[in-house]
Design an enzyme around this catalytic site. Structure first.
Site, PDB file in Angstrom:
ATOM      1  N   HIS A 205       2.457  -3.713  -1.582  1.00  0.00           N
ATOM      2  CA  HIS A 205       2.011  -2.514  -0.858  1.00  0.00           C
ATOM      3  C   HIS A 205       2.966  -2.062   0.244  1.00  0.00           C
ATOM      4  O   HIS A 205       2.725  -1.062   0.896  1.00  0.00           O
ATOM      5  CB  HIS A 205       0.626  -2.751  -0.247  1.00  0.00           C
ATOM      6  CG  HIS A 205       0.635  -3.686   0.941  1.00  0.00           C
ATOM      7  ND1 HIS A 205       0.648  -5.049   0.812  1.00  0.00           N
ATOM      8  CD2 HIS A 205       0.646  -3.437   2.264  1.00  0.00           C
ATOM      9  CE1 HIS A 205       0.664  -5.597   2.009  1.00  0.00           C
ATOM     10  NE2 HIS A 205       0.664  -4.656   2.915  1.00  0.00           N
TER      11      HIS A 205
HETATM   12  C1  UD1 Z   1      -1.635  -1.276   6.659  1.00  0.00           C
HETATM   13  C2  UD1 Z   1      -0.703  -1.883   7.682  1.00  0.00           C
HETATM   14  C3  UD1 Z   1       0.131  -2.963   7.041  1.00  0.00           C
HETATM   15  C4  UD1 Z   1      -0.735  -3.982   6.328  1.00  0.00           C
HETATM   16  C5  UD1 Z   1      -1.684  -3.306   5.371  1.00  0.00           C
HETATM   17  C6  UD1 Z   1      -2.634  -4.345   4.859  1.00  0.00           C
HETATM   18  C7  UD1 Z   1       0.051  -0.319   9.420  1.00  0.00           C
HETATM   19  C8  UD1 Z   1       1.199   0.462   9.920  1.00  0.00           C
HETATM   20  N1  UD1 Z   1       0.220  -0.893   8.210  1.00  0.00           N
HETATM   21  O1  UD1 Z   1      -0.817  -0.656   5.670  1.00  0.00           O
HETATM   22  O2  UD1 Z   1       0.871  -3.643   8.033  1.00  0.00           O
HETATM   23  O3  UD1 Z   1       0.081  -4.873   5.619  1.00  0.00           O
HETATM   24  O4  UD1 Z   1      -2.422  -2.290   6.083  1.00  0.00           O
HETATM   25  O5  UD1 Z   1      -3.405  -3.950   3.798  1.00  0.00           O
HETATM   26  O6  UD1 Z   1      -0.934  -0.427  10.100  1.00  0.00           O
HETATM   27  N2  UD1 Z   1      -6.106   3.649   1.702  1.00  0.00           N
HETATM   28  C9  UD1 Z   1      -7.220   3.740   0.917  1.00  0.00           C
HETATM   29  N3  UD1 Z   1      -8.344   3.049   1.311  1.00  0.00           N
HETATM   30  C10 UD1 Z   1      -8.395   2.317   2.438  1.00  0.00           C
HETATM   31  C11 UD1 Z   1      -7.245   2.242   3.241  1.00  0.00           C
HETATM   32  C12 UD1 Z   1      -6.103   2.909   2.855  1.00  0.00           C
HETATM   33  O7  UD1 Z   1      -7.229   4.406  -0.113  1.00  0.00           O
HETATM   34  O8  UD1 Z   1      -9.457   1.708   2.735  1.00  0.00           O
HETATM   35  C13 UD1 Z   1      -4.873   4.360   1.251  1.00  0.00           C
HETATM   36  C14 UD1 Z   1      -4.737   5.759   1.863  1.00  0.00           C
HETATM   37  O9  UD1 Z   1      -4.157   6.586   0.898  1.00  0.00           O
HETATM   38  C15 UD1 Z   1      -3.725   5.520   2.982  1.00  0.00           C
HETATM   39  C16 UD1 Z   1      -2.862   4.407   2.423  1.00  0.00           C
HETATM   40  O10 UD1 Z   1      -3.727   3.602   1.660  1.00  0.00           O
HETATM   41  O11 UD1 Z   1      -2.998   6.657   3.308  1.00  0.00           O
HETATM   42  C17 UD1 Z   1      -2.172   3.568   3.495  1.00  0.00           C
HETATM   43  O12 UD1 Z   1      -3.127   3.062   4.440  1.00  0.00           O
HETATM   44  P1  UD1 Z   1      -2.660   2.661   5.955  1.00  0.00           P
HETATM   45  O13 UD1 Z   1      -3.774   1.984   6.653  1.00  0.00           O
HETATM   46  O14 UD1 Z   1      -2.037   3.832   6.612  1.00  0.00           O
HETATM   47  O15 UD1 Z   1      -1.495   1.670   5.712  1.00  0.00           O
HETATM   48  P2  UD1 Z   1      -1.383   0.451   4.723  1.00  0.00           P
HETATM   49  O16 UD1 Z   1      -0.315   0.746   3.735  1.00  0.00           O
HETATM   50  O17 UD1 Z   1      -2.740   0.106   4.217  1.00  0.00           O
HETATM   51  N1  UDP Z   2      -6.523 -10.075   0.134  1.00  0.00           N
HETATM   52  C1  UDP Z   2      -7.747  -9.970  -0.516  1.00  0.00           C
HETATM   53  N2  UDP Z   2      -7.819  -9.285  -1.696  1.00  0.00           N
HETATM   54  C2  UDP Z   2      -6.733  -8.730  -2.279  1.00  0.00           C
HETATM   55  C3  UDP Z   2      -5.485  -8.842  -1.614  1.00  0.00           C
HETATM   56  C4  UDP Z   2      -5.410  -9.509  -0.402  1.00  0.00           C
HETATM   57  O1  UDP Z   2      -8.733 -10.496  -0.034  1.00  0.00           O
HETATM   58  O2  UDP Z   2      -6.871  -8.132  -3.358  1.00  0.00           O
HETATM   59  C5  UDP Z   2      -6.494 -10.747   1.444  1.00  0.00           C
HETATM   60  C6  UDP Z   2      -5.550 -11.946   1.538  1.00  0.00           C
HETATM   61  O3  UDP Z   2      -6.254 -12.977   2.164  1.00  0.00           O
HETATM   62  C7  UDP Z   2      -4.449 -11.445   2.436  1.00  0.00           C
HETATM   63  C8  UDP Z   2      -5.169 -10.439   3.313  1.00  0.00           C
HETATM   64  O4  UDP Z   2      -6.090  -9.828   2.419  1.00  0.00           O
HETATM   65  O5  UDP Z   2      -3.861 -12.440   3.207  1.00  0.00           O
HETATM   66  C9  UDP Z   2      -4.314  -9.377   3.968  1.00  0.00           C
HETATM   67  O6  UDP Z   2      -3.385  -8.960   3.034  1.00  0.00           O
HETATM   68  P1  UDP Z   2      -2.510  -7.654   3.033  1.00  0.00           P
HETATM   69  O7  UDP Z   2      -1.480  -7.978   2.023  1.00  0.00           O
HETATM   70  O8  UDP Z   2      -3.329  -6.467   2.840  1.00  0.00           O
HETATM   71  O9  UDP Z   2      -1.899  -7.505   4.496  1.00  0.00           O
HETATM   72  P2  UDP Z   2      -0.625  -8.145   5.227  1.00  0.00           P
HETATM   73  O10 UDP Z   2      -0.914  -9.582   5.449  1.00  0.00           O
HETATM   74  O11 UDP Z   2       0.576  -7.904   4.383  1.00  0.00           O
HETATM   75  O12 UDP Z   2      -0.519  -7.373   6.490  1.00  0.00           O
END
Ligand code: UD1
Ligand code: UDP
Length: 362
Positions: A205
């Site tokens: 991601h």
């Molecule tokens: C965020 C964090 C990242 C973390 C990740 C974990 C920041 C800058 N980044 O990235 O460090 O590793 O979360 O998962 O805070 N979206 C959905 N449903 C949701 C949430 C997000 O569809 O519940 C989609 C939306 O299109 C959104 C995109 O995911 O625009 C990105 O979400 P965002 O929270 O901005 O950043 P992440 O890539 O999730």
């Molecule tokens: N995780 C989960 N389901 C999934 C993928 C990840 O429960 O399908 C959990 C897992 O424990 C992981 C945590 O979510 O450590 C956070 O992961 P993510 O990769 O979203 O965030 P990051 O640690 O890269 O910020």
């Protein structure tokens, strides 16, 4: 004076980190308020963690939703400022490196509220990662820096942070893992997905892998070369889903793309896998404890302890297929060192630091 400890969470990786801290403070009778910013909102990205990990439901959800970095961070700040002014917590606790973390730190600092940062001091030294910006700003502002590893302590020291502010407490995410480990059962998903004995799990991601078309193209090629070797289950984060689908990522008979799983299902799947390919921060740490080989598809990591002590290895898209071949040929790991203080007791240590700090501040 208020003794209220206010936790700010918002994104998936925050929840397994906050759970043991909230539980340990609860055990000590500390009044707490749990805020969810709404950065993540899908059932599978948020609610399921509260249910499975026994985290109390948030007292307040700001429901900010998705947006560009500036807009999202600003919306969180606006919501938190009103809340902090109203509730006047004695301390704000922030977790990890997401936008909710830095937004809360900025608001608390401007209002002169004590702030504790759980998972302080991690550094990738890669400012193209939004998380690195969030980490640096948060650590600069927070009063209490709670670290998971010795290298994090060293980074903070190198940045001139006074030793009094730094507390090496271990890794609360590993508290959560160890507390629930007995429930990580690969069997149900093995049956549901009709998995062979040997399969891989992948999570992808990071913007560096899934945002730019060129990177996505290379990622698809690299992952298809992995899928040529074994079944790959990919619980795909919503971020890159559409771009990966359009680039043909899903179109390989051994590539099984599914929605994100709840924590217990995901960890069960990982536990039963031959190896994991990931760009996640948390997954590098979890595989380190489970002894599952981890191939991290990134040029760097802010978690080098998972390489020196764990099962992690950095790989590039060009070298991924070869690395998978090696890992599959080597078979299951027999023995590996575990990072210091990743022992399931980080939550109580953090609670002790917080309680002492609050007593000192009174
Ligand atoms: C965020 C964090 C990242 C973390 C990740 C974990 C920041 C800058 N980044 O990235 O460090 O590793 O979360 O998962 O805070 N979206 C959905 N449903 C949701 C949430 C997000 O569809 O519940 C989609 C939306 O299109 C959104 C995109 O995911 O625009 C990105 O979400 P965002 O929270 O901005 O950043 P992440 O890539 O999730
Ligand atoms: N995780 C989960 N389901 C999934 C993928 C990840 O429960 O399908 C959990 C897992 O424990 C992981 C945590 O979510 O450590 C956070 O992961 P993510 O990769 O979203 O965030 P990051 O640690 O890269 O910020």
């Amino acid at each position: 004076m208020s003794e209220l400890v206010l936790h700010v969470t918002g994104a998936r990786p925050n929840f397994p980190k906050a759970a043991p801290v909230i539980a340990a403070l609860e055990a000590r009778g500390v009044p707490q308020l749990l805020v969810h910013t709404g950065q993540h909102y899908d059932e599978r990205m948020s609610d399921v963690f509260f249910r499975q990990l026994g985290i109390p439901m948030p007292d307040i959800n700001l429901e900010v939703g998705s947006g560009a970095h500036g807009a999202q961070t600003a919306a969180i700040m606006t919501g938190l400022e009103a809340l902090f002014v109203e509730r006047r917590p004695a301390m704000v606790v922030v977790y990890g490196d997401v936008n909710s973390t830095v937004a809360a730190s900025l608001v608390a600092a401007k209002l002169g509220i004590l702030t504790a940062h759980v998972e302080a001091g991690l550094r990738s030294f890669d400012l193209t990662m939004p998380e690195e910006v969030n980490r640096m700003v948060t650590d600069r502002l927070a009063d209490v820096l709670l670290t998971t590893s010795v290298d994090a302590v060293a980074h903070l020291g190198n940045e001139g942070v006074h030793a009094e502010r730094i507390h090496f407490v271990g890794n609360p995410m590993i508290d959560t893992l160890l507390a629930h480990r007995d429930r990580f059962d690969p069997a149900p998903l093995r049956a549901e997905l009709d998995l062979p004995q040997t399969y891989l799990v992948a999570t992808l991601h990071r913007p560096g892998n899934v945002d730019r078309p060129q990177d996505v193209q290379e990622l698809v090629q690299a992952m298809h070369a992995v899928a040529d070797q074994a079944r790959v289950v990919v619980p795909l984060h919503p971020r890159g889903r559409d771009r990966l689908r359009a680039a043909g990522f899903f179109d390989h008979p051994q590539m099984q793309v599914v929605d994100p799983y709840g924590y217990l299902e995901f960890m069960g799947l990982v536990r039963g896998s031959a190896a994991v390919v990931t760009d996640s921060g948390g997954v590098q740490e979890e595989t380190t404890i489970l002894g599952v080989p981890c191939l991290t598809l990134r040029p760097n990591t802010e978690r080098p302890v998972t390489i020196t002590h764990g099962t992690n290895r950095l790989v590039r898209r060009e070298t991924l297929a070869e690395a998978v071949r090696e890992v599959l040929a080597a078979g299951p790991l027999q023995d590996w060192p575990v990072p210091p203080l990743w022992d399931g007791q980080a939550g109580p240590r953090i609670a002790e630091v917080i309680v002492r700090r609050l007593a000192g501040a009174r």
